[in-house]
Write an enzyme that holds these catalytic residues in place. Structure first.
Site: not given
Ligand code: 23J
Ligand code: MN
Length: 268
Positions: A69-70, A77, A81, A83, A87, A215
């Site tokens: 196991w590990n 992120h 993944h 979001d 976030h 985002h």
């Molecule tokens: C943090 C800041 C900017 C970005 C991101 C994260 C991601 O792309 C993310 O993985 O959600 S653009």
């Molecule tokens: Mn992300």
């Protein structure tokens, strides 16, 4: 003698037979978690995303004679993944904005795919615009409410440094314009937006107003993101469904996950 009517198949029974006979196929949209898979690199004044790491606990040896196991570590992120709204600052006060509190019906649903692969091949800063979305709809019909929208760029096929495509002025990869994301949220009421690139935003997305508009607007509206996906070229423009359940991390802002698509046979 009374005739016994054939029992009508339930929707789930029909899906089960479709899966068994191959009428519906499963397509894996996930990259392998590997220390070499690139993570987003932000300007140096900001905190950075951790790559995937794995450490052996035992491998059928003195540390554990009959088992292997590990322990793995990574950012929320890292790799393919999910979001969550928490976030981004725009979604920080919304209810059910973390991976452990998002109602799970959001983790299964229909998806449409907008093919931007030709544009992205010609221009690393290719933008998905409202006009492109409207052209797509003229061909495939209106994007249904509650649908996931994936931006296909074939970026998932890039290897090594070509993936982030870092230049002197930062990373260059395709993404949506602020108006395109606003159209999908305000006028189509989509559930989420997914990409093959390292973010839902373009590599140069910090230069838009607001910075990182995908985002900002998605998470401010309680919508979700999927990033670093693979194999979007195997999906039809319409008619597929995805399963995308993130890990149930308490107050988590995102999570690596397996994204699976259910695709009618012959439509990839
Ligand atoms: C943090 C800041 C900017 C970005 C991101 C994260 C991601 O792309 C993310 O993985 O959600 S653009
Ligand atoms: Mn992300």
């Amino acid at each position: 003698m009374e005739l016994v009517a054939d029992k009508q198949k339930t929707a789930l029974e029909m899906l089960s037979s479709a899966l068994v006979c191959g009428e519906v196929e499963i397509v894996d949209l996930t990259h392998t978690l590997d220390p070499d898979f690139p993570v987003i690199v932000l300007p140096p004044e900001f905190g950075q995303c951790a790559r995937f790491r794995m450490e052996e606990i035992s491998a059928y040896d003195h540390r554990g004679p009959a088992w292997k196991w590990n322990t793995f570590t990574c950012s929320e992120h890292t790799g393919t993944h999910f979001d969550a709204p928490s976030h981004w600052v725009s979604g920080k006060d919304l209810p059910n904005n973390t991976v452990d509190s998002i109602p799970s019906e959001n983790f299964i649903g229909p998806v449409v795919v907008i093919d931007c692969s030709d544009g992205a091949a010609a221009d690393a800063d290719f933008e998905l615009t409202p006009a492109m979305i409207e052209n797509w709809e003229a061909e495939h019909g209106r994007i249904p409410e509650g649908c996931w929208v994936f931006m296909r760029t074939d970026w998932g096929k890039r290897k090594g440094a070509a993936y982030l495509n870092m230049q002197d002025d930062g990373p260059h990869s395709p993404g949506p314009t602020p108006d395109a994301i606003k159209l999908l949220i305000e006028h189509r009421n989509i559930r989420g937006f997914g990409t093959e690139t390292v973010g839902t935003d373009a590599g140069q997305g910090m230069h838009y107003t607001p910075p990182y508009p995908a985002h900002y607007y998605l998470h401010g509206a309680g919508k979700y993101g999927l990033q670093c996906m693979a194999n979007l070229d195997l999906l039809p423009a319409t008619g597929a469904m995805i399963l995308c359940a993130p890990l149930k991390i308490k107050n988590g802002t995102g999570s690596p996950l397996r994204v699976l698509a259910l695709v009618p046979k012959g439509e990839q």
